[in-house]
Design an enzyme around this catalytic site. Sequence first.
Site, PDB file in Angstrom:
ATOM      1  N   LYS A 277      -5.920  94.167  39.027  1.00  0.00           N
ATOM      2  CA  LYS A 277      -6.178  94.413  37.610  1.00  0.00           C
ATOM      3  C   LYS A 277      -5.019  93.889  36.770  1.00  0.00           C
ATOM      4  O   LYS A 277      -3.886  93.817  37.257  1.00  0.00           O
ATOM      5  CB  LYS A 277      -6.290  95.929  37.362  1.00  0.00           C
ATOM      6  N   ARG A 351     -17.598 102.207  44.868  1.00  0.00           N
ATOM      7  CA  ARG A 351     -18.915 102.238  45.514  1.00  0.00           C
ATOM      8  C   ARG A 351     -18.779 102.145  47.024  1.00  0.00           C
ATOM      9  O   ARG A 351     -19.616 102.674  47.758  1.00  0.00           O
ATOM     10  CB  ARG A 351     -19.803 101.126  44.932  1.00  0.00           C
TER      11      ARG A 351
HETATM   12  N1  BES Z   1     -12.062 102.334  38.572  1.00  0.00           N
HETATM   13  C1  BES Z   1     -12.726 101.197  38.065  1.00  0.00           C
HETATM   14  C2  BES Z   1     -13.637 101.503  36.883  1.00  0.00           C
HETATM   15  C3  BES Z   1     -12.942 101.978  35.649  1.00  0.00           C
HETATM   16  C4  BES Z   1     -12.549 101.072  34.693  1.00  0.00           C
HETATM   17  C5  BES Z   1     -12.725 103.317  35.433  1.00  0.00           C
HETATM   18  C6  BES Z   1     -11.911 101.514  33.568  1.00  0.00           C
HETATM   19  C7  BES Z   1     -12.103 103.763  34.303  1.00  0.00           C
HETATM   20  C8  BES Z   1     -11.692 102.850  33.363  1.00  0.00           C
HETATM   21  C9  BES Z   1     -13.567 100.536  39.142  1.00  0.00           C
HETATM   22  O1  BES Z   1     -13.099 100.673  40.424  1.00  0.00           O
HETATM   23  C10 BES Z   1     -13.614  99.078  38.813  1.00  0.00           C
HETATM   24  O2  BES Z   1     -12.580  98.487  38.794  1.00  0.00           O
HETATM   25  N2  BES Z   1     -14.798  98.553  38.563  1.00  0.00           N
HETATM   26  C11 BES Z   1     -14.950  97.185  38.227  1.00  0.00           C
HETATM   27  C12 BES Z   1     -16.152  96.652  38.973  1.00  0.00           C
HETATM   28  C13 BES Z   1     -16.294  95.160  38.894  1.00  0.00           C
HETATM   29  C14 BES Z   1     -15.162  94.496  39.654  1.00  0.00           C
HETATM   30  C15 BES Z   1     -17.610  94.770  39.464  1.00  0.00           C
HETATM   31  C16 BES Z   1     -15.185  97.089  36.727  1.00  0.00           C
HETATM   32  O3  BES Z   1     -15.886  97.924  36.177  1.00  0.00           O
HETATM   33  O4  BES Z   1     -14.623  96.198  36.117  1.00  0.00           O
HETATM   34 ZN    ZN Z   2     -11.657  99.200  40.946  1.00  0.00          ZN
END
Ligand code: BES
Ligand code: ZN
Length: 497
Positions: A277, A351
């Site tokens: 990230k 997931r």
């Molecule tokens: N933990 C994150 C989702 C999240 C984002 C929670 C911001 C709280 C605040 C999750 O694991 C994630 O990173 N999801 C990705 C999925 C994508 C790579 C398909 C997302 O939502 O960007």
């Molecule tokens: Zn994530």
Amino acid sequence: MQIQFEAQPFSSVSADAIVTYVFDKDSRVEGAVTELDRATGGRIKSLSDSGELTGKSLEMTLLHFPAGIAAQRLLLIGAGKPEKFSNASLRHISGAAVRYLKSRGVKHFAFLPGEKERTPAAAQAIVEGLLHAEYESDKYQTDKKNTKAIARVSLLGFSAGARGEIDAAVDRGKIIGESQNFARDLINEPSNHLTPRMLAAKAEAMAKEAGLEIDILDEKRITELKMGALLGVAQGSEEPPRLIVVRYRPAQKKPGAPVLGLVGKAVTFDTGGISIKPADGMEKMKYDMGGGATMLGAIRALARLKPSIEVMAVVPATENMPGGRAQKPGDVQIAMSGKSIEVINTDAEGRLILADAITYAKKLGCTHLVDAATLTGAIMVALANINVGAFGTPREFLDRLLESARATGEKMWPMPIDDEYEEMIKSNIADIRNTGSGKGGGAITAAWFLKEFAEDTPWVHLDIAGTAWLEESKPYAAKGPTGVAIPTLIDFAMKMS
Ligand code: BES
Ligand code: ZN
Ligand code: ZN
């Protein structure tokens, strides 16, 4: 905070303040407010006539040393439009009273609900609001900001004959509010103070205190069970994963009764892994265990509320780190269910860990599943930070959960899960991929991924990524973790029994 039933008439209660609320409508001075207006010689009516008192939602009007009543202050809180009034409004009003009066050094206030709200359900909502608003996290600050406290709240206006019922409702409200604050404490913990092992230890302490069974699966047992999806995420970290299972068993279990599984994502820190990230805002990813904390909070409350069905919380806990052994985009992992998963993006880790937790919950005998997870950024695009995204099948099961959300006043919105979306998680090399192909629908493809593991078991998925954390404080809540979904889950479990 001590909360007590008070049978005395409001005019003779010698609290630091009396609190009531006023609706946003033409005849603002009515019911309980009329009595107060009369006692204070028409002060409220004149404020209303002058336009200072409007009844707009959470407008605060404070009168000092009001004549005619023993209390030192009278606080009138705007209740908004009567047609929009609900238990949620009551929670917000009692909560706003706590935060407003606490900052002014008040130690004891008395709360007078309107005539229509002198019911057990309303008393419960008021108490939930009080406890929720009391919460402030200053654990790691040497200069404590939360030194002022409301020591006592008296509940006025309830009929003396209803005392037993109201006391029971107050207890329920306390249990729910405290369990939400327990979850909020967990969510606030920085990831260096809450690794998967530390989370398991906290769950164990909670289970012991609440009289719940607990089983903590370590990396060895997780490997024996072939939880390849959970292990795939965990392998990038020095910290070993844990799978936390907390069980509530009713005193008498009816044969054939449902067993409710509460599955919660607990990524104690989500760096994104190799699909790392951006640095900006990454510190917030300590709250990626919010779903797990929610389920631990819910079962903590259920241990005390004692539904007649069996409930278990199944919480997969891991870090998502980009270590030397981390899984890489393109890797294929075999989940416990036997399904193969192509990991397209290591940041779609929630997931993966939920897949194995869902399979394990079914193996332990859960007949119905609800999961909660800070799963996708996409749910914030769809619903902002207002509604929880609620997915599920069959529709009737989802509707029952949404009914509980309505009853408790939590905002949740049904999201689609049509078969057409399944296409988007097909993989060229494995059974499924962990991100959607094509564009859009990110929260839905994530839900579909989970459904591949829930299969035919009635299941609801709550995406709380947008709602588990409050960026700015509200009059009734500190910024930070919200404890969202806990009241709904408790109501839902109690109604299932
Ligand atoms: N933990 C994150 C989702 C999240 C984002 C929670 C911001 C709280 C605040 C999750 O694991 C994630 O990173 N999801 C990705 C999925 C994508 C790579 C398909 C997302 O939502 O960007
Ligand atoms: Zn994530
Ligand atoms: Zn995550």
